[in-house]
Design an enzyme around this catalytic site. Structure first.
Site, PDB file in Angstrom:
ATOM      1  N   LYS A   1      -0.203  -7.355   7.444  1.00 19.78           N
ATOM      2  CA  LYS A   1       0.064  -6.332   6.420  1.00 19.78           C
ATOM      3  C   LYS A   1       0.941  -5.233   6.996  1.00 19.78           C
ATOM      4  CE  LYS A   1      -3.295  -3.279   5.365  1.00 19.78           C
ATOM      5  NZ  LYS A   1      -4.552  -2.840   4.749  1.00 19.78           N
TER       6      LYS A   1
ATOM      7  N   GLY B   1      -6.983  -1.073  -3.713  1.00 18.81           N
ATOM      8  CA  GLY B   1      -6.847  -2.470  -4.131  1.00 18.81           C
ATOM      9  C   GLY B   1      -5.463  -3.051  -3.855  1.00 18.81           C
TER      10      GLY B   1
END
Ligand code: R5P
Length: 300
Positions: free
Chosen positions: A194, A227
């Protein structure tokens, strides 16, 4: 032992107390809390705490600062009233993500919070603290620390409810949850990479060839906040053929429109009950009760 339900975790505290009774004498009471018109916090014990081992149960989400002050008041008051010792059970403990000075002049929040609590509590029990740069809770806390893992409970949930599973961690920090859970079950796992550009902008890449054919992808992470991490992970996994997704987190912070964002992915969303939320399907009270067992037996 006296288990005290603080304002954010009364149901959980009651459940822990009921389970903990099988190990010895455990009483349950709720901390009386109120707020004065100007916002000041008021707390009061409704039972004597003198000579008791007091266990405060409080998870920190929503209005974290008030919840923290409530605990500081409760812990100091317990000591003041002659409690033998004070334990804080914080199923979700905040501020671990601000564990370094990312920009000059920033506060290292977890150090400040730990320094404050060290003065008031003897023991701290946390479920999956977000230890990233910190290697252990003892890097900042001087009280006795228990770092509990929800992995066995997550693994049990997956085994009982999901078939043909591959577990994927949406970023390298999540390997602790994703890989450990996969090890318990004995299934395949992978970790994604990420890149975070800001609090709300993240990009996720797959770093391993994985066969997703006919698999249910179970994404496991400790925290879901906005999220975005899960959303980006699912977007990328769909590109390489994944179709069925279950999202599992320990701590369901779900800030802002996180739930709407995640629902749009089509994934089933499951969380542990460290933070009260409608997605709670995995109960961590047995894990906490087991951690308290020794402490209760010493009391007997
Ligand atoms: C960060 O390192 C945590 O493990 C989570 O991946 C992160 O907190 C998720 O944040 P968000 O839901 O805002 O992307």
């Amino acid at each position: 032992m006296l288990i005290i339900g603080c304002s954010n975790s009364r149901d959980l505290a009651k459940k822990i107390a009921v389970k903990a009774r099988r190990h010895g004498k455990v009483k349950y009471s709720e901390l009386e809390t109120a707020r004065f018109p100007d916002g000041e916090i008021y707390v009061r014990y409704n039972v004597p705490v003198k000579d008791k081992k007091v266990v405060l149960v409080q998870s920190f989400y929503g209005n974290i600062s008030d919840e923290m002050i409530e605990v500081v008041f409760a812990a100091q008051t317990a000591k003041d009233l002659g409690a033998k010792e004070v334990t804080l059970v914080a199923p979700y403990f905040p501020y671990f993500r601000q564990d370094k000075r990312f920009k000059p002049g920033e506060s290292i929040s977890i150090q400040v919070i730990a320094k404050m609590l060290n003065r008031f509590i003897h023991r701290l029990i946390v479920v999956d603290p977000h230890l990233h740069r910190l290697k252990s809770m003892y890097d900042v806390f001087t009280c006795r620390c228990h770092n509990l893992s929800a992995d066995p409970a997550i693994a049990r949930y997956i085994e009982q409810n999901i078939k043909n599973v591959i577990i994927i961690g949406p970023d390298w920090e999540s390997y602790r949850w994703a890989e450990k859970t996969a090890d318990i079950i004995g299934c395949e796992s992978a970790i994604l990479e990420k890149k975070r550009y800001s609090a709300t902008k993240v990009d996720v890449r797959i770093n391993k060839k994985i066969d997703l054919k006919d698999k249910t992808v179970v994404l496991v992470d400790d925290i879901i906040s906005t999220g975005h991490t899960m959303q980006e992970a699912i977007k990328d996994l769909k590109k390489i053929g994944a179709k069925k997704f279950v999202i599992i987190c320990v701590h369901s912070l779900f800030v802002g429109n996180a739930m709407d964002r995640l629902k749009k992915t089509g994934a089933r969303i499951v969380s542990c009950n460290t933070i009260k939320h409608k997605t709670n399907k995995i109960d961590v009270t047995s894990i906490i009760e087991t951690a308290l067992k020794h402490h209760i037996m010493e009391t007997a």
